[in-house]
Scaffold this motif. Structure first.
Motif, PDB file in Angstrom:
ATOM      1  N   TYR A 109       0.824  -1.209   0.000  1.00  0.00           N
ATOM      2  CA  TYR A 109       0.000   0.000   0.000  1.00  0.00           C
ATOM      3  C   TYR A 109       0.862   1.265   0.000  1.00  0.00           C
TER       4      TYR A 109
ATOM      5  N   LEU B 188      -1.324   4.500  -1.298  1.00  0.00           N
ATOM      6  CA  LEU B 188      -2.520   4.552  -0.454  1.00  0.00           C
ATOM      7  C   LEU B 188      -2.190   4.843   1.001  1.00  0.00           C
TER       8      LEU B 188
ATOM      9  N   GLN C 204      -2.232   7.427  11.846  1.00  0.00           N
ATOM     10  CA  GLN C 204      -2.428   6.684  10.601  1.00  0.00           C
ATOM     11  C   GLN C 204      -3.177   5.369  10.819  1.00  0.00           C
TER      12      GLN C 204
ATOM     13  N   ARG D 212      -6.809   5.352   9.247  1.00  0.00           N
ATOM     14  CA  ARG D 212      -6.819   5.200   7.784  1.00  0.00           C
ATOM     15  C   ARG D 212      -6.457   3.765   7.398  1.00  0.00           C
TER      16      ARG D 212
ATOM     17  N   GLU E 238      -9.028   4.233  -2.776  1.00  0.00           N
ATOM     18  CA  GLU E 238      -8.415   5.557  -2.675  1.00  0.00           C
ATOM     19  C   GLU E 238      -9.472   6.655  -2.715  1.00  0.00           C
ATOM     20  N   ALA E 239     -10.485   6.460  -3.583  1.00  0.00           N
ATOM     21  CA  ALA E 239     -11.551   7.459  -3.682  1.00  0.00           C
ATOM     22  C   ALA E 239     -12.331   7.562  -2.379  1.00  0.00           C
TER      23      ALA E 239
ATOM     24  N   LEU F  66     -11.236   6.733   0.715  1.00  0.00           N
ATOM     25  CA  LEU F  66     -10.377   7.268   1.773  1.00  0.00           C
ATOM     26  C   LEU F  66     -10.213   8.789   1.670  1.00  0.00           C
ATOM     27  N   ASP F  67     -10.273   9.308   0.452  1.00  0.00           N
ATOM     28  CA  ASP F  67     -10.047  10.737   0.256  1.00  0.00           C
ATOM     29  C   ASP F  67     -11.341  11.535   0.156  1.00  0.00           C
ATOM     30  N   ALA F  68     -12.489  10.855   0.236  1.00  0.00           N
ATOM     31  CA  ALA F  68     -13.782  11.527   0.071  1.00  0.00           C
ATOM     32  C   ALA F  68     -14.353  11.944   1.418  1.00  0.00           C
TER      33      ALA F  68
ATOM     34  N   GLU G 268     -19.977  11.317   0.225  1.00  0.00           N
ATOM     35  CA  GLU G 268     -19.480  10.712  -1.002  1.00  0.00           C
ATOM     36  C   GLU G 268     -18.930   9.318  -0.741  1.00  0.00           C
ATOM     37  N   ALA G 269     -18.248   9.139   0.389  1.00  0.00           N
ATOM     38  CA  ALA G 269     -17.729   7.808   0.741  1.00  0.00           C
ATOM     39  C   ALA G 269     -18.876   6.816   0.905  1.00  0.00           C
TER      40      ALA G 269
END
Length: 356
Positions: free
Chosen positions: A26, A31, A50, A53, A71-72, A74-76, A80-81
């Motif tokens: 990762y 990631l 960390q 996450r 990834e989308a 984790l970053d949203a 949105e997630a």
């Protein structure tokens, strides 16, 4: 950051539930990069903040989410997630259903066992009947058979039945050709629903039994396979045979009754039956009832239903008028067309104190 505030990869692996090799992968994927890397020895160190996450990353991979989607998520943001998670789960379920269907088709041809012709039905008639009867099916944990549709073919008729224990719907069909065999089985309701569009566009549909399923054969369209459910179907014949005497009968416009049910707020609806009419009221006393003209015989009665039980039973009735045969406020009510008896639905009332 001082090394005293960092965790080596082994400790971080134990905290997060990820293996050291997974953490290296990762990190290389971008990631989850280490907080620090020793420039001489290459040792990787992670910080306490960390862990969250890494834990979510592990959980997302456990539900087979692809790296790009992980990834989308984790970053949203939270909304949105959540949408991305729902989208992924829906895709997984669709893929699982497709795999299950393909496996059933493969099983049906293993051993080269020939199919057993059962009967033939007009496609549009069968499609309507499937949709009508399956309103009484339900997905119940531990009871997969309640999501199925029971098909019983005799030399005279084909009977379709579904029940969720609160409703029972059954329709008798006249076959386009005399049934070749006496046969009974419970077919997966979801797969039948998925086949309805194909069935409806077919002039004639031939039912053919194979191990673990049935084939819906058509002359000019794609044949469809539906799995059989192995669990025992509830004894609906005993239920029908044990119904008590009808004490109140109501014949009312289907359109007016549906409109009245739609207009009433709340989850519970009462029918007040008296001479020459029925009054549709909700549990909310602030809203007036809707009086409907009706032909009534027998005793005056007040009977309560869950809207989700009564509305589908009325909406699937055939013809402009619906007949309700009532046996008191604690016994199953029979709902059917006022002039056709081939589709019948039983609906369980609820207690008059408004509690389910």
């Amino acid at each position: 950051m001082p090394h005293s505030e960092l965790m080596p990869i082994g400790l971080f692996a134990r905290r997060s539930g990820l293996t050291s090799s997974a953490l290296r992968f990762y990190a290389d994927s971008g990631l989850l990069s280490p907080a620090e890397v020793d420039p001489v020895l290459g040792y990787r160190f992670y910080s306490a903040d960390q862990v969250a996450r890494a834990t979510v990353l592990r959980q997302l991979r456990e539900i087979a989410m692809p790296l790009a989607a992980v990834e989308a998520v984790l970053d949203a943001g939270a909304d949105e997630a959540s949408r991305l998670l729902d989208e992924h789960v829906s895709k997984v379920m669709e893929d699982a259903a497709a795999a299950q269907q393909k496996a059933a088709v493969i099983k049906s041809v293993l051993g080269n066992v020939p199919g057993l012709p059962i009967t033939a039905l007009k496609g549009p008639v069968l499609a309507d009947a499937v949709e009508q009867v399956l309103t009484a099916a339900a997905h119940e944990p531990g009871m997969p058979v309640l999501a199925g549709l029971r098909i019983e073919a005799s030399h005279e008729a084909v009977i379709l039945t579904a029940t969720d224990r609160y409703r029972l719907s059954t329709r008798t069909l006249v076959p386009a050709e005399p049934p070749r065999q006496t046969w009974a089985g419970t077919v997966d309701g979801d797969e039948l629903r998925a086949a309805v569009a194909e069935i409806r566009r077919s002039t004639l549909v031939r039912l053919e039994a194979v191990p673990h399923g049935i084939w819906l054969r058509t002359a000019d369209r794609v044949d469809r396979h539906c799995r059989l459910l192995p669990e025992e179907f509830p004894d609906h014949r005993l239920m029908l045979a044990s119904l008590g005497e009808v004490t109140t009968r109501v014949t009312v416009s289907k359109e007016l009754l549906l409109r009245a049910l739609e207009d009433q707020p709340g989850e519970r609806i009462a029918l007040h039956v008296a001479d020459h009419g029925v009054n549709v009221v909700s549990a909310d006393d602030e809203h007036p009832g809707v009086p409907l003209p009706a032909t009534t015989t027998g005793q005056d009665l007040q009977i309560w239903f869950e809207l989700t039980t009564l509305y589908p039973a009325v909406s699937t009735a055939i013809g402009p008028e619906v007949m309700l045969d009532l046996r008191g406020n604690d016994q199953p009510a029979t709902i059917r067309s006022a002039d056709r008896g081939d589709l019948t639905t039983l609906a369980m009332p609820i207690k008059s104190d408004h509690s389910a």
